[in-house]
Enzyme design. Structure first.
Site, PDB file in Angstrom:
ATOM      1  N   SER B  60       0.814  -1.210   0.000  1.00 39.82           N
ATOM      2  CA  SER B  60       0.000   0.000   0.000  1.00 39.82           C
ATOM      3  C   SER B  60       0.845   1.256   0.000  1.00 39.82           C
ATOM      4  CB  SER B  60      -0.936   0.021   1.209  1.00 39.82           C
ATOM      5  OG  SER B  60      -0.176   0.073   2.405  1.00 39.82           O
ATOM      6  N   LYS B 109       1.063   4.400   6.891  1.00 39.59           N
ATOM      7  CA  LYS B 109       0.535   5.246   5.843  1.00 39.59           C
ATOM      8  C   LYS B 109       1.144   6.636   5.989  1.00 39.59           C
ATOM      9  CE  LYS B 109      -2.682   2.301   4.369  1.00 39.59           C
ATOM     10  NZ  LYS B 109      -1.872   1.127   4.644  1.00 39.59           N
TER      11      LYS B 109
END
Lengths: 182, 185
Positions: B60, B109
C-alpha cells in the site's frame, strides 16, 4: 593507590550506579506499560462512582491489551480530540452492539440509536447529565484504550473495587450540578 | 575473579541438602538468565519510548516501501517515538498506527491532512476533526486507508518512520512528501 587508579575506581563506581538506576527505570517502565499503572481521576462525569475531588486509581493493562475489556468496565482512554489527554469512562458497548442513548438529557428526552462499528467501543460517563463522551465524539477505536480501572487507592475512605454496573444516578444530582458554577 | 566453585564448601562446615542442590546449579546459567532479563527490559523500554525497527508488509506504500512484489525480503524501516511526546505531526509524515478496525494490527501510511483541513473524498469534502488526521497510502489503488475508515485519532499513532534500513540497496531517508494530486486545501 595512584591518582589514576583512584580516578578509575570512582568512574567505575559511578557507571555501575547509573547502570543500576537505568535498569530500575526500565523495570518500572515495563511494569507501568504492560502490567499495572496509576491514574488521577477528577471531574463530575463519573459521579457517583468517582467523586468530584481527585481520586487515585489503579489500572491494569492486561485486559485492554488482550481485548478483554467489555461492557461495564471502567477504562482510561486517550481522548480522541486531544491525544495528550486521558479520560475515564465506562464501556457501554463494543463492536456490533446496538446502543440507544439520550443525546442531551438536561434539555430533552430525544434518543438516538447507533451500531458500534468494528474495532470500536462506545463509552459514556456514569453521570450522563455532565459527561463529554461517545455521545459527543462518537465511538472510540479500541486502540485508544489504555487500561481498565479495578481498584481505588486514594482517598483512604473509598479504598476498594469498582462495580461493573454504574450505580444508579440520583435525579437529585442534576440540582447539585446547577448550583455548582464550574 | 570468581572461579567456578561448584562442588566445594568453605572451611569444614557441614552443608544441608538444599544448599547442596543450589550449589549444583552452575553460576553461569543464573548469570545468563539475569543478563537476558535485563537485556529484555532495556530493549522493551527503548523500543517503546525512543526508536525501533519494523518490517513493512504489503504494497500500500509502493514505491516508497516494497516497490516490487518479487523482492526477496520485506523492507525494514527505522521508526522514532520521540514524536509521541508532544504528538506534533506534519503533512507528509509517514506514520505507523493501530488499525482502527482491528487494534491488534498496525498500519503504515502517510499523513495527507491534519486537523482543520478539508479533504475531498468520494462523498464530497470532509473536514478533519480536532485531534485527528487523514492518512493515505502512496499506492492509492491498493491501499485501505482514511478513504475507507475516515480520519484517525492521533492517539492511535505508534511511531514515525524516518529511514529505510533494509535491504541495503534501498537504504534511504524517508522524506515528507505530499502526493502530486494534492488533496488537502
Amino acid at each position: 593507590m595512584s591518582l589514576f587508579q583512584l580516578w578509575a575506581f570512582i568512574v567505575k563506581e559511578a557507571l555501575d550506579k547509573s547502570f543500576l538506576v537505568a535498569k530500575f527505570f526500565c523495570a518500572v517502565h515495563v511494569t507501568d506499560t504492560y502490567l499495572c499503572s496509576t491514574a488521577l481521576v477528577h471531574g463530575p462525569s463519573m459521579l457517583p462512582t468517582f467523586n468530584l475531588t481527585n481520586e487515585i486509581v489503579l489500572l491494569e493493562r492486561i485486559s485492554t491489551q488482550n481485548g478483554k475489556a467489555g461492557p461495564g468496565d471502567v477504562v482510561v482512554l486517550r481522548s480522541p480530540e486531544n491525544p495528550r489527554k486521558f479520560v475515564t469512562k465506562r464501556i457501554i458497548g463494543t463492536e456490533g452492539d446496538n446502543i440507544t442513548y439520550i443525546v442531551d438529557p438536561k434539555n430533552s428526552d430525544r434518543t438516538e440509536t447507533i451500531i458500534v462499528p468494528k474495532g470500536h467501543v462506545w463509552v459514556q460517563g456514569d453521570n450522563i447529565y455532565n459527561s463529554y463522551d461517545s455521545r459527543n465524539f462518537g465511538p472510540v477505536p479500541y486502540g485508544l484504550l489504555q487500561g481498565k480501572v479495578f481498584w481505588r487507592i486514594w482517598p483512604a475512605g473509598v479504598f476498594g473495587s469498582i462495580g461493573r454496573r454504574p450505580e444508579t444516578v440520583d435525579p437529585a444530582l442534576k440540582v447539585v450540578e446547577q448550583s455548582n458554577p464550574s | 575473579m570468581k572461579g567456578r566453585r561448584l562442588f566445594t564448601y568453605s572451611g569444614g562446615s557441614v552443608i544441608s541438602n538444599s544448599e547442596f542442590i543450589w550449589m549444583g546449579m552452575p553460576n553461569t546459567i543464573m548469570k545468563m538468565f539475569n543478563k537476558s532479563i535485563v537485556f529484555g527490559l532495556v530493549g522493551i523500554t527503548v523500543t517503546d519510548r525512543y526508536a525501533g525497527v519494523c518490517p513493512i508488509r504489503g504494497s500500500s506504500m509502493s514505491p516508497t516501501f516494497n516497490p516490487s512484489l518479487e523482492s526477496f525480503t520485506d523492507d525494514y524501516v527505522f521508526l522514532e517515538k520521540f514524536c509521541l511526546d508532544k504528538y506534533k505531526f506534519s503533512h507528509g509524515d509517514v506514520v505507523i498506527f493501530s488499525d482502527p478496525t482491528n487494534y491488534k494490527e498496525r498500519c503504515v501510511k502517510r499523513i495527507v491532512a491534519m486537523e482543520g483541513d478539508y479533504v475531498s473524498n468520494v462523498n464530497g469534502a470532509v473536514k478533519v476533526p480536532e485531534g485527528h488526521c487523514w492518512v493515505e497510502g502512496d499506492n492509492s489503488a491498493f491501499s485501505s486507508d482514511s478513504r475507507t475508515y475516515g480520519p484517525i485519532p492521533l492517539g492511535l499513532i505508534r511511531g514515525r518512520v524516518t529511514h529505510v534500513i533494509w535491504p541495503p540497496q534501498r537504504m534511504k531517508k524517508v522524506d515528507r512528501r505530499i502526493p502530486q494530486e494534492g488533496f488537502a486545501f
